[in-house]
Design a protein around this motif. Structure first.
Motif, PDB file in Angstrom:
ATOM      1  N   ARG A   5       7.165 -12.383 -12.556  1.00 34.13           N
ATOM      2  CA  ARG A   5       7.837 -11.818 -13.736  1.00 34.13           C
ATOM      3  C   ARG A   5       8.979 -10.884 -13.356  1.00 34.13           C
ATOM      4  O   ARG A   5       9.629 -10.325 -14.225  1.00 34.13           O
ATOM      5  CB  ARG A   5       6.843 -11.049 -14.587  1.00 34.13           C
ATOM      6  CG  ARG A   5       5.716 -11.890 -15.109  1.00 34.13           C
ATOM      7  CD  ARG A   5       4.753 -11.118 -15.960  1.00 34.13           C
ATOM      8  NE  ARG A   5       4.799  -9.671 -15.704  1.00 34.13           N
ATOM      9  CZ  ARG A   5       4.271  -8.764 -16.476  1.00 34.13           C
ATOM     10  NH1 ARG A   5       3.638  -9.126 -17.560  1.00 34.13           N
ATOM     11  NH2 ARG A   5       4.334  -7.486 -16.191  1.00 34.13           N
ATOM     12  N   GLY A   6       9.181 -10.655 -12.074  1.00 29.31           N
ATOM     13  CA  GLY A   6      10.250  -9.771 -11.635  1.00 29.31           C
ATOM     14  C   GLY A   6       9.814  -8.340 -11.401  1.00 29.31           C
ATOM     15  O   GLY A   6      10.625  -7.504 -11.012  1.00 29.31           O
ATOM     16  N   ASP A   7       8.531  -8.022 -11.654  1.00 31.66           N
ATOM     17  CA  ASP A   7       8.024  -6.682 -11.373  1.00 31.66           C
ATOM     18  C   ASP A   7       7.867  -6.502  -9.868  1.00 31.66           C
ATOM     19  O   ASP A   7       7.635  -7.465  -9.137  1.00 31.66           O
ATOM     20  CB  ASP A   7       6.654  -6.465 -12.033  1.00 31.66           C
ATOM     21  CG  ASP A   7       6.702  -6.543 -13.539  1.00 31.66           C
ATOM     22  OD1 ASP A   7       7.714  -6.116 -14.119  1.00 31.66           O
ATOM     23  OD2 ASP A   7       5.723  -7.033 -14.128  1.00 31.66           O
ATOM     24  N   LEU A   8       7.985  -5.269  -9.400  1.00 30.35           N
ATOM     25  CA  LEU A   8       7.728  -4.960  -7.996  1.00 30.35           C
ATOM     26  C   LEU A   8       6.307  -4.438  -7.853  1.00 30.35           C
ATOM     27  O   LEU A   8       5.881  -3.567  -8.607  1.00 30.35           O
ATOM     28  CB  LEU A   8       8.701  -3.899  -7.476  1.00 30.35           C
ATOM     29  CG  LEU A   8      10.157  -4.309  -7.346  1.00 30.35           C
ATOM     30  CD1 LEU A   8      10.995  -3.131  -6.860  1.00 30.35           C
ATOM     31  CD2 LEU A   8      10.310  -5.491  -6.407  1.00 30.35           C
ATOM     32  N   ASN A   9       5.571  -4.989  -6.899  1.00 32.06           N
ATOM     33  CA  ASN A   9       4.222  -4.543  -6.567  1.00 32.06           C
ATOM     34  C   ASN A   9       4.263  -4.004  -5.149  1.00 32.06           C
ATOM     35  O   ASN A   9       5.002  -4.524  -4.309  1.00 32.06           O
ATOM     36  CB  ASN A   9       3.232  -5.706  -6.602  1.00 32.06           C
ATOM     37  CG  ASN A   9       3.145  -6.375  -7.948  1.00 32.06           C
ATOM     38  OD1 ASN A   9       4.096  -6.408  -8.715  1.00 32.06           O
ATOM     39  ND2 ASN A   9       1.993  -6.920  -8.235  1.00 32.06           N
ATOM     40  N   GLY A  10       3.449  -2.989  -4.857  1.00 33.27           N
ATOM     41  CA  GLY A  10       3.440  -2.482  -3.495  1.00 33.27           C
ATOM     42  C   GLY A  10       2.418  -1.398  -3.271  1.00 33.27           C
ATOM     43  O   GLY A  10       1.649  -1.034  -4.159  1.00 33.27           O
ATOM     44  N   LYS A  11       2.432  -0.882  -2.039  1.00 35.93           N
ATOM     45  CA  LYS A  11       1.571   0.227  -1.656  1.00 35.93           C
ATOM     46  C   LYS A  11       2.140   0.858  -0.398  1.00 35.93           C
ATOM     47  O   LYS A  11       2.975   0.251   0.282  1.00 35.93           O
ATOM     48  CB  LYS A  11       0.128  -0.227  -1.476  1.00 35.93           C
ATOM     49  CG  LYS A  11      -0.102  -1.259  -0.397  1.00 35.93           C
ATOM     50  CD  LYS A  11      -1.476  -1.901  -0.422  1.00 35.93           C
ATOM     51  CE  LYS A  11      -2.619  -0.960  -0.393  1.00 35.93           C
ATOM     52  NZ  LYS A  11      -3.926  -1.613  -0.321  1.00 35.93           N
ATOM     53  N   PRO A  12       1.710   2.070  -0.067  1.00 38.52           N
ATOM     54  CA  PRO A  12       2.258   2.720   1.123  1.00 38.52           C
ATOM     55  C   PRO A  12       1.719   2.087   2.403  1.00 38.52           C
ATOM     56  O   PRO A  12       0.608   1.560   2.422  1.00 38.52           O
ATOM     57  CB  PRO A  12       1.778   4.170   0.991  1.00 38.52           C
ATOM     58  CG  PRO A  12       0.527   4.082   0.181  1.00 38.52           C
ATOM     59  CD  PRO A  12       0.745   2.925  -0.762  1.00 38.52           C
ATOM     60  N   THR A  13       2.515   2.154   3.448  1.00 37.49           N
ATOM     61  CA  THR A  13       2.062   1.723   4.779  1.00 37.49           C
ATOM     62  C   THR A  13       1.489   2.939   5.504  1.00 37.49           C
ATOM     63  O   THR A  13       1.650   4.085   5.061  1.00 37.49           O
ATOM     64  CB  THR A  13       3.238   1.165   5.601  1.00 37.49           C
ATOM     65  OG1 THR A  13       4.183   2.236   5.820  1.00 37.49           O
ATOM     66  CG2 THR A  13       3.916  -0.005   4.901  1.00 37.49           C
ATOM     67  N   GLY A  14       0.867   2.695   6.633  1.00 33.60           N
ATOM     68  CA  GLY A  14       0.378   3.805   7.457  1.00 33.60           C
ATOM     69  C   GLY A  14       1.513   4.734   7.847  1.00 33.60           C
ATOM     70  O   GLY A  14       1.373   5.966   7.827  1.00 33.60           O
ATOM     71  N   LYS A  15       2.656   4.167   8.182  1.00 32.55           N
ATOM     72  CA  LYS A  15       3.821   4.977   8.536  1.00 32.55           C
ATOM     73  C   LYS A  15       4.261   5.818   7.347  1.00 32.55           C
ATOM     74  O   LYS A  15       4.564   7.011   7.494  1.00 32.55           O
ATOM     75  CB  LYS A  15       4.966   4.068   8.984  1.00 32.55           C
ATOM     76  CG  LYS A  15       6.242   4.812   9.340  1.00 32.55           C
ATOM     77  CD  LYS A  15       7.342   3.835   9.758  1.00 32.55           C
ATOM     78  CE  LYS A  15       8.656   4.545  10.012  1.00 32.55           C
ATOM     79  NZ  LYS A  15       9.731   3.579  10.362  1.00 32.55           N
ATOM     80  N   GLY A  16       4.301   5.229   6.155  1.00 35.26           N
ATOM     81  CA  GLY A  16       4.702   5.964   4.963  1.00 35.26           C
ATOM     82  C   GLY A  16       3.758   7.116   4.655  1.00 35.26           C
ATOM     83  O   GLY A  16       4.197   8.215   4.277  1.00 35.26           O
ATOM     84  N   ILE A  17       2.467   6.882   4.820  1.00 36.59           N
ATOM     85  CA  ILE A  17       1.477   7.937   4.591  1.00 36.59           C
ATOM     86  C   ILE A  17       1.684   9.072   5.587  1.00 36.59           C
ATOM     87  O   ILE A  17       1.715  10.252   5.222  1.00 36.59           O
ATOM     88  CB  ILE A  17       0.048   7.359   4.664  1.00 36.59           C
ATOM     89  CG1 ILE A  17      -0.177   6.387   3.501  1.00 36.59           C
ATOM     90  CG2 ILE A  17      -1.000   8.469   4.665  1.00 36.59           C
ATOM     91  CD1 ILE A  17      -1.397   5.512   3.652  1.00 36.59           C
ATOM     92  N   SER A  18       1.883   8.727   6.852  1.00 39.68           N
ATOM     93  CA  SER A  18       2.107   9.750   7.885  1.00 39.68           C
ATOM     94  C   SER A  18       3.367  10.554   7.626  1.00 39.68           C
ATOM     95  O   SER A  18       3.376  11.782   7.771  1.00 39.68           O
ATOM     96  CB  SER A  18       2.195   9.101   9.270  1.00 39.68           C
ATOM     97  OG  SER A  18       0.970   8.520   9.618  1.00 39.68           O
ATOM     98  N   VAL A  19       4.440   9.874   7.244  1.00 42.94           N
ATOM     99  CA  VAL A  19       5.701  10.566   6.973  1.00 42.94           C
ATOM    100  C   VAL A  19       5.534  11.528   5.800  1.00 42.94           C
ATOM    101  O   VAL A  19       5.947  12.694   5.873  1.00 42.94           O
ATOM    102  CB  VAL A  19       6.838   9.551   6.713  1.00 42.94           C
ATOM    103  CG1 VAL A  19       8.055  10.227   6.104  1.00 42.94           C
ATOM    104  CG2 VAL A  19       7.210   8.832   8.000  1.00 42.94           C
ATOM    105  N   ALA A  20       4.928  11.068   4.708  1.00 46.18           N
ATOM    106  CA  ALA A  20       4.742  11.934   3.532  1.00 46.18           C
ATOM    107  C   ALA A  20       3.853  13.127   3.877  1.00 46.18           C
ATOM    108  O   ALA A  20       4.133  14.255   3.461  1.00 46.18           O
ATOM    109  CB  ALA A  20       4.156  11.133   2.373  1.00 46.18           C
TER     110      ALA A  20
END
Length: 105
Positions: free
Chosen positions: A71-86
């Motif tokens: 439908r054109g929606d974006l689905n996602g979740k954080p990566t381990g790297k993203g969690i560490s950076v945040a």
């Protein structure tokens, strides 16, 4: 890393929801009449001030995974790297961290 302030806020928001125990994917819902929202199963919706290019930049940096639904929606979740950076941003912050969601309501 080449992130804008808005992209950093977006990553922090995504990771805060993840850290709260919601480990499933988000869906970015965009409409012409309401603010954009991240929708999660089992967690309240979260208003965000970001556009698809912000999500794509986070993905390009390896901080989140995203995929486009049929439908054109974006689905996602954080990566381990993203969690560490945040988490590192929170640990090195020199000013008080705003309570979750205070910037996004």
């Amino acid at each position: 890393m080449n992130l804008t302030e808005e992209q950093g806020d977006l990553l922090s928001t995504i990771v805060q929801v993840y850290d709260s125990g919601c480990k499933g994917e988000f869906i970015l819902i965009r409409t012409m009449t309401e603010p954009d929202r991240l929708v999660y199963s089992g967690h309240p919706n979260v208003v965000v001030r970001a556009d698809p290019s912000d999500f794509r930049q986070l993905a390009q940096e390896g901080l989140i995974t995203i995929r486009e639904s049929g439908r054109g929606d974006l689905n996602g979740k954080p990566t381990g790297k993203g969690i560490s950076v945040a988490h590192s941003w929170v640990a090195t912050a020199t000013e008080p961290i705003e309570p979750f969601g205070s910037r996004h309501q």
